[in-house]
Design an enzyme around this catalytic site. Structure first.
Site, short mmCIF file in Angstrom:
data_model
loop_
_atom_site.label_atom_id
_atom_site.label_comp_id
_atom_site.label_asym_id
_atom_site.label_seq_id
_atom_site.Cartn_x
_atom_site.Cartn_y
_atom_site.Cartn_z
N ALA A 117 -1.94 5.93 1.41
CA ALA A 117 -3.16 5.12 1.44
C ALA A 117 -3.36 4.52 2.83
O ALA A 117 -2.41 4.31 3.57
CB ALA A 117 -3.06 4.00 0.42
N LEU B 90 0.85 -1.19 0.00
CA LEU B 90 0.00 0.00 0.00
C LEU B 90 0.89 1.24 0.00
O LEU B 90 1.87 1.29 0.74
CB LEU B 90 -0.88 0.04 1.26
N ASP B 91 0.54 2.24 -0.81
CA ASP B 91 1.28 3.49 -0.80
C ASP B 91 1.24 4.14 0.58
O ASP B 91 0.27 3.96 1.32
CB ASP B 91 0.67 4.48 -1.81
N PRO B 92 2.26 4.91 0.94
CA PRO B 92 2.26 5.59 2.25
C PRO B 92 1.02 6.45 2.48
O PRO B 92 0.51 6.51 3.60
CB PRO B 92 3.53 6.46 2.19
#
Length: 300
Positions: A51, A47-49
């Site tokens: 998100a 997961l992107d930071p």
């Protein structure tokens, strides 16, 4: 004063983490591994930071089941801000293009079917994909020109939940490798404007969803044995696969990595993927060929 070194534990199971905003997936795994004192940990699906949401973290023997969760269906809820494109396709990047045009709800609804099914998608320039061994985002941050090839992804459904002049909220149910930031960018371009993601929440990964999730703050408030009690069993991550229940005799063979003949009414002749259990515990993952269960990975 010397600090006492923590003893790593052979603890196994799944933590279905509700990852907080502004934390990388690697940082989240490190934190959970420390909280459980686990000897081994990994995660299923980065997961992107920026998100939030479901980040399944595998401890111990559960790491052997990571591919089955990682390949599972994912659910995302995301907010698109209209009128500006950014270098990263999210709120972190600098604005690289703007547009005064705002599409109405009907125009947006009309193009959504074009983004459902098996479609071609160009990943964001700032992504973790590798080019000649280097991460795309590292090359982009170094000022190099990054060109990523389009790839096929599968989107099961794409729904607009809310619409406003400045931003809209969507839900996507999709397969592995889908970049929501690219979906937002491409939808905006299709309706004649620019757009980028300003909020992103993953509500499900494979068999795990928001109802299973726990936060780091909640885990920190517990004693270690209380944390252990919240671990999801390895079997939970294999819920979408057929289960083969072994006899005591079959168990011995599978534990040694050997194929075993399946007997009894309804015993399968062939299966591409399956998992074998004994007394409710995961013994192995593998496949069935010519009536035999063939183990690929054996669990201790």
């Amino acid at each position: 004063m010397n600090q006492v070194k923590r003893v790593k534990r052979n603890v196994s199971g799944w933590v279905v983490l509700n990852k907080p905003y502004d934390m990388t997936s690697t940082q989240a795994v490190g934190k959970i591994r420390w909280l459980f004192g686990a000897a081994k940990a990994g995660h299923a699906g980065t997961l992107d930071p920026l998100a939030t949401g479901i980040l399944p973290i595998a401890l111990g023997e559960a790491t052997k089941a990571v591919p089955f969760v990682q390949d599972g269906t994912k659910v995302y809820r995301f907010t698109v801000k209209w009128g500006a494109a950014t270098a990263t396709d999210d709120a972190e990047g600098e604005i690289i293009a703007t547009s005064d045009h705002r599409a109405d709800a009907a125009d947006i609804e009309a193009v959504l079917p074009d983004f459902v099914g098996t479609i071609s998608q160009v990943p964001p320039t700032y992504s973790a994909l590798k080019i000649d061994g280097e991460r795309a985002y590292d090359l982009a941050r170094a000022g190099e020109k990054v060109e990523l090839a389009a790839r096929e992804i599968h989107v099961e459904s794409l729904t607009m939940l809310e619409h406003g002049n400045e931003q809209s909220v969507f839900e996507a149910i999709c397969g592995k490798g889908t970049y929501v930031r690219s979906l937002a960018r491409d939808i905006a371009e299709r309706v004649g404007t620019n757009g980028h993601v300003v909020a992103l929440h993953r509500g499900a990964v494979g068999p795990f969803d928001d109802e299973d999730a726990i936060t780091i703050d909640q885990l920190e408030a517990l004693e270690i044995l209380e944390r252990d009690a919240l671990l999801k069993p390895i079997a939970a991550s294999l819920a979408d696969l057929p289960e083969i229940r072994l006899t005591q005799q079959q168990l011995t063979g599978v534990k040694h990595g050997n194929p075993v003949l399946l007997t009894g009414a309804g015993a399968p002749i062939g299966l591409d993927e399956a998992w074998a259990s004994f007394a409710g515990k995961v013994v192995a993952t593998g496949y069935v060929e010519r009536g035999q269960f063939v183990p690929r990975r054996v669990f201790n």
